[in-house]
Structure formats: structure tokens, C-alpha cells
Design a protein around this motif. Structure first.
Motif, PDB file in Angstrom:
ATOM      1  N   THR A 151      18.745 -87.511 -42.111  1.00 27.54           N
ATOM      2  CA  THR A 151      19.557 -88.641 -42.558  1.00 27.54           C
ATOM      3  C   THR A 151      19.566 -89.692 -41.456  1.00 27.54           C
ATOM      4  OG1 THR A 151      21.661 -87.922 -41.600  1.00 27.54           O
ATOM      5  CG2 THR A 151      21.031 -86.933 -43.701  1.00 27.54           C
ATOM      6  N   THR A 152      20.297 -90.760 -41.644  1.00 30.77           N
ATOM      7  CA  THR A 152      20.376 -91.804 -40.630  1.00 30.77           C
ATOM      8  C   THR A 152      21.477 -91.525 -39.608  1.00 30.77           C
ATOM      9  OG1 THR A 152      21.844 -93.132 -42.010  1.00 30.77           O
ATOM     10  CG2 THR A 152      19.475 -93.533 -42.212  1.00 30.77           C
ATOM     11  N   LYS A 153      22.183 -90.420 -39.771  1.00 30.88           N
ATOM     12  CA  LYS A 153      23.301 -90.098 -38.883  1.00 30.88           C
ATOM     13  C   LYS A 153      22.870 -89.155 -37.763  1.00 30.88           C
ATOM     14  CE  LYS A 153      26.125 -88.500 -41.970  1.00 30.88           C
ATOM     15  NZ  LYS A 153      27.377 -87.958 -42.543  1.00 30.88           N
ATOM     16  N   PRO A 154      22.980 -89.585 -36.500  1.00 35.37           N
ATOM     17  CA  PRO A 154      22.626 -88.696 -35.391  1.00 35.37           C
ATOM     18  C   PRO A 154      23.393 -87.374 -35.424  1.00 35.37           C
ATOM     19  CG  PRO A 154      22.878 -90.939 -34.598  1.00 35.37           C
ATOM     20  CD  PRO A 154      23.342 -90.935 -36.019  1.00 35.37           C
ATOM     21  N   SER A 155      24.605 -87.386 -35.950  1.00 34.18           N
ATOM     22  CA  SER A 155      25.410 -86.165 -35.970  1.00 34.18           C
ATOM     23  C   SER A 155      24.829 -85.092 -36.895  1.00 34.18           C
ATOM     24  CB  SER A 155      26.844 -86.488 -36.390  1.00 34.18           C
ATOM     25  OG  SER A 155      26.859 -87.096 -37.667  1.00 34.18           O
ATOM     26  N   ASP A 156      23.913 -85.472 -37.793  1.00 33.98           N
ATOM     27  CA  ASP A 156      23.294 -84.498 -38.701  1.00 33.98           C
ATOM     28  C   ASP A 156      22.097 -83.780 -38.079  1.00 33.98           C
ATOM     29  OD1 ASP A 156      23.763 -86.408 -41.789  1.00 33.98           O
ATOM     30  OD2 ASP A 156      25.076 -85.008 -40.730  1.00 33.98           O
ATOM     31  N   ILE A 157      21.608 -84.254 -36.957  1.00 35.02           N
ATOM     32  CA  ILE A 157      20.406 -83.702 -36.360  1.00 35.02           C
ATOM     33  C   ILE A 157      20.692 -82.365 -35.669  1.00 35.02           C
ATOM     34  CG2 ILE A 157      18.607 -84.070 -34.622  1.00 35.02           C
ATOM     35  CD1 ILE A 157      18.367 -85.779 -37.177  1.00 35.02           C
TER      36      ILE A 157
END
Length: 123
Positions: A104-110
């Protein structure tokens, strides 16, 4: 678990090109969606590009569309980011990212991050 190591950063003049590469460890590279994020000084980490597990689907943030190309080679466990027509605003530390689910575009999902490689574009 996946370990990611980026390379290819450096100093380039505006309008120039760089190719970033990310080498992944492990035997299950093809089961990970991959992406690139960047972080400029004083700013939050932001999404740049992503590619799906087989490499058939890609997506870019608007500011790099038409200039950057993400690709992957599952036989070599690598993902690359070809950056053309670089601009001073592209200056940042670039991070390779991996996730079993879609990026996704959210760093927290990586799930997994590389250590980062510096890209500096001079005007």
C-alpha cells in the motif's frame, strides 16, 4: 524472513538518471510484493512505486509517473527502480520494501525494509 540490501544511489545532476537495485535474501522472493519508498530530510517517508508478485502490475506516485520504472527479476531475487529525468525534489534516502500482501502507500503497512540508499540531485 527477508533481508533487503539496496545499492545504486549517488549524486547526479538534474535531468540525469540513476538505477537503484535491491537484492533480497531467501527462497520465497516471488511470494512478496515489492516497493520503493523515499524520505527527504525533515519529511515523512513516502511511497514511490510498487510491483506485484509476478511483476505484471505496477503503480507509481503521481510525481514520478513517466520518469521512474519499477521492475523485478524473481530468478535473481532483485527489484530495481530506474529513475530518469531526475529533479532536485527527488533527493531523498530511497528504501526497498517487501510485504506478503499487496504494497500500500502507507509505510506502516510494510513488513520488511532495506537500510536505504541516498539519492542526491543537484540543480
Amino acid at each position: 524472513q527477508v533481508q533487503l540490501v539496496e545499492s545504486g544511489g549517488g549524486l547526479v545532476q538534474a535531468g540525469g538518471s540513476l538505477r537503484l537495485s535491491c537484492a533480497a535474501s531467501g527462497r520465497t522472493f516471488s511470494s512478496y510484493a515489492m516497493g520503493w519508498f523515499r524520505q527527504a530530510p525533515g519529511k515523512e517517508r513516502e511511497f514511490v512505486a510498487r510491483i506485484n508478485w509476478g511483476g505484471g502490475s505496477t503503480y507509481y506516485t503521481d510525481s514520478v509517473k513517466g520518469r521512474f520504472t519499477i521492475s523485478r527479476d524473481n530468478a535473481k531475487n532483485t527489484v530495481a527502480l530506474q529513475m530518469n529525468n531526475l529533479k532536485p525534489e527527488d533527493t531523498a534516502v530511497y528504501y526497498c520494501a517487501a510485504r506478503r500482501q499487496a504494497i500500500t502507500t502507507k509505510p506502516s503497512d510494510i513488513t520488511y525494509w532495506g537500510q536505504g540508499t541516498q539519492v542526491t540531485v543537484s540543480s
